[in-house]
Design an enzyme around this catalytic site. Structure first.
Site, short mmCIF file in Angstrom:
data_model
loop_
_atom_site.label_atom_id
_atom_site.label_comp_id
_atom_site.label_asym_id
_atom_site.label_seq_id
_atom_site.Cartn_x
_atom_site.Cartn_y
_atom_site.Cartn_z
N HIS A 1 0.82 -1.21 0.00
CA HIS A 1 0.00 0.00 0.00
C HIS A 1 0.86 1.27 0.00
O HIS A 1 0.35 2.35 -0.28
CB HIS A 1 -0.98 0.00 1.18
CG HIS A 1 -0.38 0.26 2.52
ND1 HIS A 1 -0.10 -0.73 3.42
CD2 HIS A 1 -0.02 1.42 3.14
CE1 HIS A 1 0.40 -0.20 4.53
NE2 HIS A 1 0.45 1.10 4.38
N ASP B 1 0.12 -7.61 1.42
CA ASP B 1 0.58 -6.23 1.57
C ASP B 1 2.11 -6.14 1.57
O ASP B 1 2.71 -5.42 2.36
CB ASP B 1 0.02 -5.60 2.85
CG ASP B 1 0.00 -4.08 2.77
OD1 ASP B 1 0.20 -3.54 1.67
OD2 ASP B 1 -0.19 -3.43 3.81
N SER C 1 4.90 2.48 7.90
CA SER C 1 4.59 1.33 7.04
C SER C 1 5.82 0.89 6.25
O SER C 1 6.46 1.71 5.57
CB SER C 1 3.47 1.67 6.07
OG SER C 1 2.23 1.61 6.70
#
Length: 456
Positions: A92, A123, A199
């Site tokens: 993402h 992911d 992230s």
């Protein structure tokens, strides 16, 4: 990187168990120092406008314009896997990116990167830096991680590079987290602070070894989720080899063993696993003899205690492989062999085929895999030149890497009914003069004309 090796054996590893559990530690500076040079800040420029990318479900703060180099702002973080510049991050963070840049600790230089491959189901994305020598992180066995272990999260939350937060492992095997796009979930849960920009950064143990990749902040404060590094590396290796992840298909719908299931099937409270709810006719599960009500307890000898654990075990197998499934039926233990297949309806990403558009000018059709690797928009259609093309007088007309957008007035747009060969044949110039519209490496578009070269 040697062809016979994979990332599991190539990355730096240290699987020794943690020593002296319970010992009071007054500083984790050594652990942080061991990994900080292996954490990069990632920023991206997207094709989509900013408001289409804002999503509180992830730690991503997208921008629709490039940030100036050296200002400290980033979209996410990444973990260096090899000295050649393979970097692992979240899907993402880079999905839909037009441009990706990496910044090492203490550097003001932004290094361009390309996407090797991406997997939305877990992911995970794998990038390759286009230059430089990098410091790989040390990985450890995430299967040995247990609740209560001290962990630290590193990354660039809100653009604050090299931020370190401390906590413990709150739980392992977290799955069925609603609101996340990743469909295959086996998260490490931690209370180490994870914020937008973390992230793709590492979750490390008290010795500085990577046990997971920070992925999301769930709900309120104190609930962060990380992809276990064992899973992330397996996915990254598939992406390195082929740009995509191939997963074997069993053809069964499963659920967790709940108190209601235990009572209905008279399993006994000691039984844990994944209960078969439905078997698809003609698929591997049915062919192996599995029936609704069977409780799968192990895959190739490895125990599974839940539906999530079962799914994660199965992600390690590709179509064509055979797996041994242990299960209980009528309180009796049994086992079967199942031959996995490609998931119905899936189409492998085709390799770009090479064609001769003109005598001496070889090109490939830009396909989905090439678009991902070169960070092109999803609807970008063109031909890409494979080598320099010069006319008879030695003048360079088309450079390797240029995109051909139009040929003699015809756009490089094809319908689903077009075959590659038929499409290229229609594009081949028939007139004495060739007119091409090119998009060069700089992004500039130009129109050029030259006589049709003679066939060799």
């Amino acid at each position: 990187m040697a062809a016979a090796q994979d990332l599991t054996s190539t990355v730096t590893r240290d699987d020794a168990p943690l020593a002296n559990p319970g010992t009071v530690v007054l500083s984790y500076r050594n652990a942080v120092g061991a990994v900080r040079d292996s954490v990069v800040t990632i920023w991206v420029r997207h094709w989509k406008p900013k408001n289409e990318w804002w999503d509180d479900r992830y730690d991503l703060m997208p921008h629709d314009a490039r940030r100036s180099a050296g200002n400290g702002n980033g979209n996410g973080s990444g973990i260096v896997l090899t000295k050649e510049g393979l970097v692992m991050t979240n899907y993402h963070v880079v999905n839909g990116a037009q441009e990706i840049m990496l910044r090492a600790r203490g550097s003001t230089e932004d290094i361009p990167a390309e996407i090797v491959g991406m997997d939305g189901a877990t992911d995970v994305a794998l990038l390759r830096a286009k230059s430089g020598t990098w410091q790989p992180a040390t990985m450890t066995n995430s299967d040995s991680t247990e609740p209560g272990d001290v962990v630290l999260a590193l990354g660039s939350p809100f653009g604050l590079e090299q931020t370190v937060t401390l906590g413990i492992v709150s739980a392992t095997g977290r799955a069925d987290i609603h609101g996340l796009a990743s469909s295959l979930q086996d998260f490490i849960q931690t209370d180490a602070a994870i914020n937008p920009g973390n992230s793709g950064g590492p979750l490390i143990d008290g010795r500085g070894r990577v046990i997971g990749m920070n992925t999301a902040r769930y709900g309120g404060e104190g609930i962060g989720l990380a992809v276990p590094v064992n899973l992330a590396l397996k996915v990254a290796e598939d992406l390195r080899k082929s740009g995509q992840v191939r997963r074997g298909f069993l053809g069964a719908r499963l659920a967790d063993v709940t108190d209601g299931v235990i009572a209905e099937l008279k399993l006994g409270s000691a039984v844990k696993g994944a209960v078969v709810m439905q078997v698809e006719e003609g698929q591997p599960a049915a062919q192996a003899g599995l029936l609704p009500g069977d409780v799968i307890t192990a895959v190739n000898g490895q125990a599974v205690t839940s539906r999530a654990r079962f799914l994660m075990r199965m992600t390690t197998f590709q179509p064509g492989e055979r797996v041994k499934l242990a299960f209980t039926r009528n309180n009796e233990m049994q086992d079967v062999m199942a031959a996995l297949i490609e998931p119905p309806g899936t189409k492998p990403t085709p390799q770009a085929l090479e064609w001769e558009l003109l005598p001496g000018l070889r090109v490939v059709l830009v396909n989905e895999k090439l678009r991902n690797q070169l960070l092109l928009p999803k609807d970008f259609q063109a031909l890409r030149a494979l080598s320099d093309f010069k006319t008879a007088d030695g003048a360079l007309k088309v450079a390797a890497g240029d995109f051909i957008l139009r040929v003699n007035g015809y756009g490089v747009t094809r319908s689903l009914e077009d075959s590659d060969e038929g499409f290229i044949e229609r594009l081949r110039p028939k007139k004495p003069l060739v007119l091409l519209r090119l998009q060069q490496k700089s992004g500039a578009q130009i129109d050029i004309g030259f006589p049709l070269p003679a066939a060799k």
